[in-house]
Design an enzyme around this catalytic site. Structure first.
Site, mmCIF file in Angstrom:
data_model
loop_
_atom_site.group_PDB
_atom_site.id
_atom_site.type_symbol
_atom_site.label_atom_id
_atom_site.label_comp_id
_atom_site.label_asym_id
_atom_site.label_seq_id
_atom_site.Cartn_x
_atom_site.Cartn_y
_atom_site.Cartn_z
ATOM 1 N N ASP A 390 0.829 -1.191 0.000
ATOM 2 C CA ASP A 390 0.000 0.000 0.000
ATOM 3 C C ASP A 390 0.871 1.251 0.000
ATOM 4 O OD1 ASP A 390 -2.306 1.412 0.154
ATOM 5 O OD2 ASP A 390 -2.623 1.102 2.288
ATOM 6 N N GLU A 391 0.508 2.216 -0.811
ATOM 7 C CA GLU A 391 1.048 3.576 -0.728
ATOM 8 C C GLU A 391 2.568 3.683 -0.577
ATOM 9 O OE1 GLU A 391 -2.748 5.867 1.182
ATOM 10 O OE2 GLU A 391 -1.513 4.766 2.588
#
EC number: 3.2.1.52
Lengths: 608, 602
Positions: A390-391
């Site tokens: 994620d991210e």
């Protein structure tokens, strides 16, 4: 059979003055009163309250003592949540008692019996909960629960057959409950459904007596619409004690969710004990008490399995990792993570504190392997791991000279493509590690892993770095985003978790908007064999065990019904059943948010 | 670290302008308990540095905290710094002017620079002067003693060595025990170390209420030190403190959903901790009538959701008493003439009850409004007021007056007829006349029932419109509670006309906002959710400017369409704490300066 008719009711107030001398010299008197209301099931309108005396309903109309009893039989699906695919309900009740409840597992393979017995225990517990733990009224008929299961396989995967049939018939000498299923998990769902056909009934004025009423004349045939029905809980932003997690599992079991997605670590804290690398929690836990020990994790996995739920642990990487990884230098292993707790955070990550694993340091892979091995030991077989993804922030990696040199040495340029190659390399290394661990543990086939949608999973990158037979992509983009459909078109399996409707933290920060149970209910997933299902997410930046229940319930039940039943009807007709579910959750020890004023709960469909 | 008697002397951290230290009474004991730990930590470090990443588990703290530029930063704890290390709690206490006190004191404050170890088993309270408030003083002393053990984490038993604490309560007017909008809630608190192994704390105040607030502050100066496993108190303290606003309230609506008596009491406990002083009890509404009326029992019989979901006279007395002991006035509201319904169905005194479509007659289902032309109505009101008078013995009374619907009254031919007879048009001014007719008669009954002309509160409405309010409501008799937005020109208008106000401007103080609409779709009318920062920054003084003396205070409101006992605590807290500091201190600073103390208060 239990009913109250007009003629049987009596006039209202019984007053008992019980005088108590208290030290202050005050006297207290208690009013003990009969309820003023009874409830009538009105076709297509649900349960409506009526005055107990001088009721205007026609002679002979059935009136129920409490709204919960009324809801159990009112409407096509009674008080069941999620609604079964096909259901016929009788209108008659039989008084039952947990002491005269007998299970018959004769028609089930030996391998399943231990699990079935535990599942039966949960049923008994839930029946008792309807009466707050004590059933005072004697049974009219003993209950015999016949469970047949065909398969001896007790693993829970996306391929597990969860369908079941349930029949409840009153015979002369017993109330017969027949659950037929392919697997133990289907049987569990059948038992859960049966528990929802039973309601506690307190009628005497002092409310010390409580009886259990079971509906008879029931035929249900049921199966889930989606195989992956998940609830995500983040225990890193704030620590959530194990007993609170178990309470969430209880709610999931009640609503037939089957995946507990445990976002156990993040940059903020690392509460998951690793036997092989104790530094993770030593340096990463908020306090030495805020740790999930391996023994506790093992117990949780078993607790969930008995409730038809698979625990999927997520170790978010390479981003969302920081605290818990900051001891490398001190111990002579170099930087395991970079830009940990760095400031100003806005340029390096999405929220403070920052932190990303260091893909240039081979020690990172060594410790990840130790950690993954611990996890593979703990989670149910066959193991399903969520690798995060994620991210990832390029600027964070870019701030490390070590990483920049490493990239140059590998011939990666410092553009987005270069960073994608670095990230892709990290991903393929950790997948190899996971495969090795499972191979050594004797798992025969290569297992799929889960990964968040990201820049790497955009269609311009994904085919180059992620194989569609290995990765299942969890898409958290807003429901309007085309990514989900783009990925299924490419043949990737996906799980839908649209952040603007199924993120439970929205509405408490920034410009996000709170999605109530109605909005949550209205989101429909694309019908496509590559869509395995969905999840609802409780990120815990602004929640800990104090506020957890109210944020999660009853809204998560909306997702559960969407994923199990995928109804074509709107929330409107579901509200009475949701009211019933809420009181059931309360009885089972949860503290769900209230849906609307108590008046609406007593006057179905009048608050729309 | 500074030790009493000069056994040892070492400075833990030099910092501007004062130096922080810990005071220990028994150096030997400290020495003994530390030796094994130092050995252990050394070993750990050797092991960690040489080989292993598979060391044994350990639950002793690994972090110490140090105050740098007003922030407590985390550092590893080791053998060298163990003697001087501060726990997080201790660090925060000296890391800013107000320590971890909430709400922050308004007068002189000095927390000194020392902590003393105290013995949890040796805490005494002495009341110097006796009078009519003895029962309350004793209860407050008792509460203080029960608060102290709450700072200790579950499952730990701190060492029972250390100094004795003696608290002297010096109450100037021990006979004063009644709430008022004019009383003095100020206090002065001094803590000092005595020669004979004692710490003395003295609280001076004009009355019981000030004493009580002082005890609350004192309890916030006691902390648990996890590094030494000991209870500590701030040793050299002077605090002069007094609230800015006399009315600091929290409204709870127990009609839309029912709350247990226990949850109301724990709300009052939390209010006391925050020095809020008014629990405004919106006890009835159209949805239910849980207040047990002794004189009109049918209202409860037909109005309660179930016979169990009621507040009996004993419950109410219990709650009022509980509040009194905690300096919290329990203020009853009987909302009228609108917001009634359930409970009144067999009286013949309401109109448009449960009318459909509801949106034409009221703001939310079920509709219902009192019929002001019925003489019998006023007898019923008097009985309700008398019941409330018996139980609450209030110094002020809230008469509601919220959201009256003309259309509802206009749906009754009988009312139309009455109005025509009185030469009132069936238009807005006409209905205001009718409402005024009701309010005047209700006011008379209220004065009669309560036996005095007590101040009355009404919600802002068309009746309180600033251009015409003086035709209907006397500014010396009525206090107006504002629920419009903080920017509404009505506020300035009312202030100019000389009315006293209580601020509950919905844009900052309605705690039910956000979540979602429970009727129709979309979000609720006052979305989005209001964070504690906005509550904190909502300054009545900034809204009122030159008229700020007419602001009696403020109140946060939890309307309960979408909450009940299960979610009460996290709807109210910590946001109401933000309000509490705003109303107690009216600080010139914004939330950002209070965040570290806020985190502690939670």
């Amino acid at each position: 059979m239990f009913r109250v008719t007009r003629s049987a009711t009596e006039e209202g107030i019984l007053r008992h003055k019980i005088l108590h001398e208290v030290s202050a010299g005050l006297s207290i008197f208690f009013l003990v009163r009969r309820p003023s209301w009874v409830f009538q099931c009105v076709k297509d309108k649900g349960c409506r309250r009526q005055p107990r005396v001088n009721s205007t309903v026609p002679e002979g109309t059935v009136l129920y003592d409490t709204v919960d009893v009324c809801r159990t039989v009112c409407g096509a699906q009674g008080g069941l949540w999620p609604r079964p695919q096909s259901v016929t309900l009788g209108t008659h009740f039989v008084k039952i008692h947990p002491d005269s409840l007998r299970f018959d597992f004769v028609d089930a393979p030996t391998e399943t019996k231990e699990l079935l017995e535990e599942m039966g225990g949960v049923l008994t517990f839930n029946l008792l909960a309807e009466c707050g733990g004590t059933v005072t009224e004697a049974a009219e008929l003993p209950v015999a629960v016949y469970v047949s299961v065909k398969s001896s396989d007790v693993s829970l995967t996306w391929l597990t057959d969860e369908q079941y049939t349930l029949e409840v018939q009153s015979k002369t000498d017993e109330l017969s409950v027949r659950v037929t299923a392919e697997t133990v998990y289907g049987a569990r769902h059948g038992l859960e459904t049966f528990s929802q056909l039973v309601t506690g009934n307190r009628t005497d004025p002092t409310r010390t007596r409580c009886g259990l009423l079971a509906v008879t004349g029931v035929k249900i045939k049921d199966h889930p619409a989606y195989a992956h029905r998940g609830f995500l809980l983040d225990t890193s932003r704030n620590f959530i004690p194990m007993h609170d997690i178990k309470r969430m599992i209880d709610g999931m079991a009640t609503t037939k969710l089957n995946v507990f997605h445990w976002h156990v670590t993040d940059t903020h804290s690392f509460p998951l004990e690793s036997k092989r690398v104790p530094q993770f929690t030593r340096y990463g836990a908020y306090t030495p008490q805020e740790v999930y020990s391996t023994a506790e994790v093992n117990k949780l996995v078993q607790y969930a399995r008995v409730r038809g739920i698979r625990v999927v642990i997520e170790i978010d990487a390479p981003a969302h990792a920081g605290n818990g990884w900051q001891w490398g230098q001190e111990h002579g292993f170099g930087d395991l993570a970079v830009c940990v707790n760095a400031e100003p955070w806005r340029s390096l990550c999405i929220q403070p504190p920052c932190g990303q694993l260091n893909p240039a340091n081979s020690e990172v892979y060594r410790f990840l392997k130790e950690l993954y091995t611990d996890i593979a030991d703990a989670i149910p077989q066959p193991p399903l791991l969520h690798m995060g993804g994620d991210e990832v922030f390029m600027n964070c990696w870019n701030s490390s000279q070590e990483i920049v040199s490493y990239m140059t040495s590998r011939g990666y340029d410092l553009s987005t493509d270069g960073y994608m190659r670095l990230w892709g390399e990290f991903q393929s290394k950790v997948l190899d590690i996971w495969d090795d661990i499972l191979h050594e543990a004797g798992v025969k086939t290569k297992q799929p892993v889960m990964l968040w949608s990201s820049e790497l999973t955009q269609i311009r990158h994904i085919k180059r770095y992620l194989r569609k037979d290995r990765y299942v992509i969890e898409v958290w983009e807003p429901k309007e985003s085309p990514l989900l459909n783009q990925l299924t078109t490419l043949g990737y399996r996906v799980i839908s978790i649209p952040k603007n409707v199924w993120y439970l933290d929205h509405g408490f920060w920034g410009n996000t908007k709170y999605a109530n149970w109605r909005r949550i209910y209205e989101y429909k997933l694309p019908k496509n064999k590559f869509v395995l299902g969905g999840e609802v997410a409780m990120w815990t930046e602004f929640v800990d065990s104090q506020a957890l229940d109210g944020r999660v319930w009853p809204r998560t039940a909306s997702v559960a019904e969407r994923l199990w039943s995928d109804p074509s009807s709107s929330w409107r007709t579901s509200e009475p059943r949701l009211q019933r579910l809420r009181t059931r959750l309360v009885a089972r020890g949860l503290r769900p948010d209230v849906i609307n004023p108590g008046w609406c709960a007593q006057n179905d469909m009048r608050c729309t | 670290m500074e030790l009493e008697g000069g056994h040892r002397n070492s400075v833990i951290k030099r910092r501007n302008p004062i130096e922080f230290g810990l005071v220990f009474n028994d150096a030997k004991e400290m020495g003994l308990t530390m030796h094994p730990k130092s050995w252990w930590f050394n070993l750990l470090y050797i092991l960690a540095a040489v080989t292993c990443y598979t060391c044994a588990e350990d639950v002793t703290p690994v972090w110490r905290w140090s105050c740098e530029n007003g922030r407590c930063l985390k550092y590893p704890l080791n053998a060298e710094n163990l003697n001087t290390a501060l726990s997080l709690e201790a660090c925060k206490m000296f890391c800013n002017e107000y320590g971890t006190l909430w709400p922050r004191p308004t007068g002189e404050i000095s927390l000194g620079s020392h902590l003393a170890k105290i013995n949890i088993n040796s805490i005494h309270v002495e009341i110097t002067k006796r009078g009519k408030s003895d029962d309350l003083m004793n209860a407050a002393a008792q509460r203080f003693k029960t608060l102290i053990p709450l700072v200790i984490p579950k499952g730990t038993m701190p060492k029972s060595s250390g100094k004795a604490v003696v608290v002297y309560l010096v109450n100037e007017n021990p006979d004063e025990r009644e709430f008022s909008l004019h009383f003095d809630e100020g206090y002065e608190l001094r803590v000092a170390s005595m020669a004979d192994e004692k710490v003395n704390a003295t609280i001076f105040a004009k009355n019981f209420f000030g004493i009580r607030h002082g005890l609350e502050t004192l309890s916030q100066l006691v902390l648990y030190d996890d590094i030494r496993d000991h209870l500590l108190i701030v040793r050299d303290v002077t605090i002069l403190d007094r609230p800015v606003y006399p009315y600091r309230g929290l409204l709870l609506d127990t009609a839309r959903n029912y709350y247990s008596v226990d949850s109301l009491k724990s709300t009052i406990d939390a209010m006391a901790a925050n020095k809020l002083n008014t629990f405004h009890w919106h006890i009835t509404d159209s949805q239910s009538f849980p207040f047990v009326s002794t004189r009109r029992p049918n209202l409860t019989k037909y109005g309660a959701f179930t016979p169990q979901k009621v507040y009996t006279p004993a419950d109410v007395r219990n709650i009022v008493r509980y509040g009194h002991e905690r300096g919290v006035r329990v203020l009853p509201e009987f909302d009228a003439p609108a917001h009634v319904g359930e409970g009144w169905q067999d009286t013949g005194l309401t109109v448009c009850f449960k009318a459909e479509p509801w949106a034409s007659y009221c703001v939310e289902p079920p509709c219902g409004q009192l019929n002001p032309i019925k003489e019998e109505l006023y007898n019923v009101l008097e009985d309700i007021y008398r019941d409330m008078s018996d139980l609450f013995q209030p110094d002020i009374f809230h008469m509601g007056g919220d959201e009256v619907s003309e259309k509802c009254w206009n749906s009754s031919e009988e009312i139309q007829h009455f109005m025509i007879q009185n030469r009132w048009n069936l238009d807005s001014p006409g209905f205001l006349n009718l409402w005024n007719y009701f309010q005047s008669k209700a006011q008379e009954k209220a004065y009669k029932a309560f036996g005095k002309e007590l101040p009355l509160i009404l919600w802002t409405s068309t009746l309180t419109e600033f251009n015409t309010i003086s035709n209907y409501l006397d500014k010396n008799k009525y206090i107006i509670q504002v629920w419009t937005s903080g920017f509404d020109p009505q506020i300035k208008g009312l202030l100019e006309k000389g009315y006293n106000l209580i601020m509950s401007n919905y844009d900052a103080l309605y705690l039910d906002c956000g979540f979602s609409a429970w009727v129709g779709s979309g979000n609720n009318w006052c979305s989005p959710y209001i964070g504690w920062q906005k509550v904190y920054d909502n300054s009545p003084a900034e809204i009122a400017l030159e008229y700020k003396n007419q602001i009696l205070g403020g109140e946060a409101a939890l309307w309960s369409e979408q909450s009940d006992t299960s979610t009460l605590e996290n709807r109210l807290w910590p946001r109401s704490a933000a309000l509490a500091e705003r109303l107690w201190a009216e600080p010139a600073t914004k939330w950002i300066d209070a965040e570290h103390r806020m985190l502690h208060m939670r």
